[in-house]
Design a protein around this motif. Sequence first.
Motif, PDB file in Angstrom:
ATOM      1  N   ALA A  59       0.842  -1.205   0.000  1.00  0.00           N
ATOM      2  CA  ALA A  59       0.000   0.000   0.000  1.00  0.00           C
ATOM      3  C   ALA A  59       0.874   1.251   0.000  1.00  0.00           C
ATOM      4  CB  ALA A  59      -0.933  -0.013   1.208  1.00  0.00           C
ATOM      5  N   GLU A  60       1.909   1.271   0.858  1.00  0.00           N
ATOM      6  CA  GLU A  60       2.784   2.441   0.965  1.00  0.00           C
ATOM      7  C   GLU A  60       3.636   2.662  -0.276  1.00  0.00           C
ATOM      8  OE1 GLU A  60       3.436   1.940   5.804  1.00  0.00           O
ATOM      9  OE2 GLU A  60       5.155   1.753   4.470  1.00  0.00           O
ATOM     10  N   GLU A  61       4.227   1.592  -0.801  1.00  0.00           N
ATOM     11  CA  GLU A  61       5.221   1.712  -1.870  1.00  0.00           C
ATOM     12  C   GLU A  61       4.643   1.799  -3.274  1.00  0.00           C
ATOM     13  OE1 GLU A  61       8.013  -1.512  -1.566  1.00  0.00           O
ATOM     14  OE2 GLU A  61       9.065  -0.585   0.101  1.00  0.00           O
ATOM     15  N   VAL A  62       3.583   1.048  -3.532  1.00  0.00           N
ATOM     16  CA  VAL A  62       3.060   0.984  -4.910  1.00  0.00           C
ATOM     17  C   VAL A  62       1.546   1.168  -4.994  1.00  0.00           C
ATOM     18  CG1 VAL A  62       5.012  -0.300  -5.876  1.00  0.00           C
ATOM     19  CG2 VAL A  62       3.089  -1.554  -4.883  1.00  0.00           C
ATOM     20  N   GLY A  63       0.917   1.593  -3.893  1.00  0.00           N
ATOM     21  CA  GLY A  63      -0.493   1.963  -3.915  1.00  0.00           C
ATOM     22  C   GLY A  63      -1.478   0.828  -4.095  1.00  0.00           C
ATOM     23  N   LEU A  64      -1.079  -0.407  -3.803  1.00  0.00           N
ATOM     24  CA  LEU A  64      -1.990  -1.538  -3.968  1.00  0.00           C
ATOM     25  C   LEU A  64      -2.785  -1.757  -2.693  1.00  0.00           C
ATOM     26  CD1 LEU A  64       0.388  -4.029  -5.792  1.00  0.00           C
ATOM     27  CD2 LEU A  64      -1.401  -2.590  -6.812  1.00  0.00           C
ATOM     28  N   ARG A  65      -4.076  -1.924  -2.837  1.00  0.00           N
ATOM     29  CA  ARG A  65      -4.971  -2.185  -1.701  1.00  0.00           C
ATOM     30  C   ARG A  65      -5.312  -3.662  -1.700  1.00  0.00           C
ATOM     31  NH1 ARG A  65      -3.251   1.764   0.874  1.00  0.00           N
ATOM     32  NH2 ARG A  65      -3.606   3.774  -0.069  1.00  0.00           N
ATOM     33  N   LEU A  66      -4.709  -4.383  -0.762  1.00  0.00           N
ATOM     34  CA  LEU A  66      -4.845  -5.830  -0.696  1.00  0.00           C
ATOM     35  C   LEU A  66      -5.155  -6.263   0.719  1.00  0.00           C
ATOM     36  CD1 LEU A  66      -1.585  -6.505  -2.713  1.00  0.00           C
ATOM     37  CD2 LEU A  66      -3.897  -6.716  -3.613  1.00  0.00           C
ATOM     38  N   ASP A  67      -5.518  -7.537   0.862  1.00  0.00           N
ATOM     39  CA  ASP A  67      -5.584  -8.106   2.200  1.00  0.00           C
ATOM     40  C   ASP A  67      -4.836  -9.435   2.171  1.00  0.00           C
ATOM     41  OD1 ASP A  67      -7.427 -10.206   1.438  1.00  0.00           O
ATOM     42  OD2 ASP A  67      -9.043  -8.749   1.616  1.00  0.00           O
TER      43      ASP A  67
ATOM     44  N   GLN B  62      -5.791  -3.721 -10.414  1.00  0.00           N
ATOM     45  CA  GLN B  62      -5.083  -2.563  -9.864  1.00  0.00           C
ATOM     46  C   GLN B  62      -3.798  -2.298 -10.646  1.00  0.00           C
ATOM     47  OE1 GLN B  62      -5.023  -2.118  -5.433  1.00  0.00           O
ATOM     48  NE2 GLN B  62      -5.570  -4.293  -5.495  1.00  0.00           N
ATOM     49  N   THR B  63      -3.427  -1.029 -10.723  1.00  0.00           N
ATOM     50  CA  THR B  63      -2.190  -0.637 -11.398  1.00  0.00           C
ATOM     51  C   THR B  63      -1.215  -0.075 -10.375  1.00  0.00           C
ATOM     52  OG1 THR B  63      -3.403  -0.108 -13.411  1.00  0.00           O
ATOM     53  CG2 THR B  63      -1.198   0.846 -13.187  1.00  0.00           C
ATOM     54  N   PRO B  64      -0.066  -0.723 -10.173  1.00  0.00           N
ATOM     55  CA  PRO B  64       0.913  -0.203  -9.231  1.00  0.00           C
ATOM     56  C   PRO B  64       1.488   1.134  -9.706  1.00  0.00           C
ATOM     57  CG  PRO B  64       1.469  -2.441  -9.932  1.00  0.00           C
ATOM     58  CD  PRO B  64       0.355  -1.974 -10.792  1.00  0.00           C
ATOM     59  N   VAL B  65       1.725   2.020  -8.749  1.00  0.00           N
ATOM     60  CA  VAL B  65       2.357   3.306  -9.035  1.00  0.00           C
ATOM     61  C   VAL B  65       3.450   3.549  -7.997  1.00  0.00           C
ATOM     62  CG1 VAL B  65       0.348   4.347 -10.162  1.00  0.00           C
ATOM     63  CG2 VAL B  65       0.621   4.563  -7.703  1.00  0.00           C
ATOM     64  N   ALA B  66       4.539   4.173  -8.419  1.00  0.00           N
ATOM     65  CA  ALA B  66       5.632   4.461  -7.493  1.00  0.00           C
ATOM     66  C   ALA B  66       5.182   5.488  -6.464  1.00  0.00           C
ATOM     67  CB  ALA B  66       6.850   4.967  -8.262  1.00  0.00           C
ATOM     68  N   ALA B  67       5.397   5.184  -5.177  1.00  0.00           N
ATOM     69  CA  ALA B  67       5.019   6.090  -4.088  1.00  0.00           C
ATOM     70  C   ALA B  67       6.060   5.958  -2.976  1.00  0.00           C
ATOM     71  CB  ALA B  67       3.630   5.732  -3.566  1.00  0.00           C
ATOM     72  N   ALA B  68       5.919   6.783  -1.948  1.00  0.00           N
ATOM     73  CA  ALA B  68       6.837   6.772  -0.795  1.00  0.00           C
ATOM     74  C   ALA B  68       8.282   6.835  -1.279  1.00  0.00           C
ATOM     75  CB  ALA B  68       6.566   5.568   0.101  1.00  0.00           C
TER      76      ALA B  68
END
Length: 124
Positions: free
Chosen positions: A46-54, A88-94
């Motif tokens: 979630a922090e690094e690539v914006g993916l919302r998973l469980d 979902q599409t990962p995006v660079a974050a943090a």
Amino acid sequence: MSAAVIIDEGGRLLLVRKAGTSAFMQPGGKPEAGESPAQTLVRELAEEVGLRLDEADLVPLGEFSAPAANEPGFEVVADVFRVGIGDQTPVAAAEIAELRWVTRAEASEIDVAPLAAAYFLPEA
């Protein structure tokens, strides 16, 4: 630490490069106090690539070790999970400066962390 194996429909592995480093590696990271390996990976993705998973989206592959990419003389030991991300599409974050989807052939053109290179690059 926990790391993800995320493969797209084209059979490419998702790799990320942290700011200030040259090596591309699997997304993931170190646990915070009290976190299980799966909880760590859900948070880090979630922090690094914006993916919302469980945790149900993670399939344990085991514990793997290799020389650390950004810390010479150290070894990284990672709980690795195959991760389904749906549409979902990962995006660079943090702290992530760049992400790339790579095949084994494409990986020869970039600096890939030993853990990913040794175990998880796709054959194609």
